[in-house]
Design a protein around this motif. Structure first.
Motif, short mmCIF file in Angstrom:
data_model
loop_
_atom_site.label_atom_id
_atom_site.label_comp_id
_atom_site.label_asym_id
_atom_site.label_seq_id
_atom_site.Cartn_x
_atom_site.Cartn_y
_atom_site.Cartn_z
N ASP A 22 -24.34 -26.37 -8.17
CA ASP A 22 -25.15 -25.32 -7.53
C ASP A 22 -26.43 -25.91 -6.94
OD1 ASP A 22 -23.29 -23.36 -8.14
OD2 ASP A 22 -24.39 -22.63 -9.89
N ASN A 33 -25.66 -27.87 -3.82
CA ASN A 33 -25.42 -26.96 -2.70
C ASN A 33 -26.72 -26.39 -2.14
OD1 ASN A 33 -22.63 -27.28 -2.65
ND2 ASN A 33 -22.31 -25.64 -4.14
N GLN A 34 -27.65 -26.01 -3.02
CA GLN A 34 -28.94 -25.49 -2.58
C GLN A 34 -29.72 -26.54 -1.80
OE1 GLN A 34 -30.64 -24.30 -6.31
NE2 GLN A 34 -29.71 -22.27 -6.27
N GLN A 35 -29.74 -27.76 -2.33
CA GLN A 35 -30.45 -28.84 -1.66
C GLN A 35 -29.81 -29.16 -0.31
OE1 GLN A 35 -33.34 -30.87 -3.18
NE2 GLN A 35 -33.34 -28.77 -3.92
N ASN A 36 -28.48 -29.15 -0.25
CA ASN A 36 -27.78 -29.40 1.01
C ASN A 36 -28.08 -28.31 2.04
OD1 ASN A 36 -26.39 -31.90 0.90
ND2 ASN A 36 -24.90 -31.01 -0.50
N ASP A 37 -28.13 -27.06 1.60
CA ASP A 37 -28.45 -25.96 2.50
C ASP A 37 -29.85 -26.13 3.09
OD1 ASP A 37 -25.98 -24.83 1.99
OD2 ASP A 37 -26.76 -23.28 0.63
N GLU A 38 -30.81 -26.46 2.23
CA GLU A 38 -32.18 -26.67 2.71
C GLU A 38 -32.24 -27.87 3.65
OE1 GLU A 38 -36.75 -27.19 1.07
OE2 GLU A 38 -35.15 -26.76 -0.35
N ASP A 98 -29.82 -29.06 5.55
CA ASP A 98 -29.21 -28.67 6.82
C ASP A 98 -30.18 -27.86 7.67
OD1 ASP A 98 -26.82 -29.93 6.16
OD2 ASP A 98 -25.84 -28.07 5.51
N ARG A 99 -30.89 -26.92 7.04
CA ARG A 99 -31.85 -26.09 7.76
C ARG A 99 -32.97 -26.94 8.37
NH1 ARG A 99 -32.38 -22.78 4.04
NH2 ARG A 99 -34.17 -23.65 2.99
N LYS A 128 -31.79 -29.03 11.34
CA LYS A 128 -31.67 -28.22 12.55
C LYS A 128 -33.04 -27.99 13.18
CE LYS A 128 -27.43 -25.94 11.18
NZ LYS A 128 -26.79 -24.72 10.69
#
Length: 68
Positions: free
Chosen positions: A46, A49-54, A56-57, A60
């Motif tokens: 989890d 996944n949170q670190q990867n989401d941040e 990715d953001r 971008k």
């Protein structure tokens, strides 16, 4: 992290934050490899996944700024 905060970061600060996230992800992957038990592995997954989401953001945002 709020959008206003992200918008206020300089490119250097954004790059620093990206490097920190990449380091965090590497450490979490190492922890996952050493972890035993479903609960520990699920918590680490989890967090990854949170670190990867941040990450990715922020990537971008950096890409959009570099196009300007």
């Amino acid at each position: 992290m709020s959008k206003d905060y992200e918008d206020s970061l300089s490119l250097d600060e954004l790059n620093d934050r990206i490097a920190i996230l990449e380091g965090n992800i590497r450490q979490l992957i190492e922890q996952a490899a050493a972890a035993s038990g479903e609960n520990s592995e699920a918590r680490i997954a989890d967090r990854i996944n949170q670190q990867n989401d941040e990450l990715d953001r922020l990537l971008k945002i950096r890409e959009a700024r570099q196009k300007k």
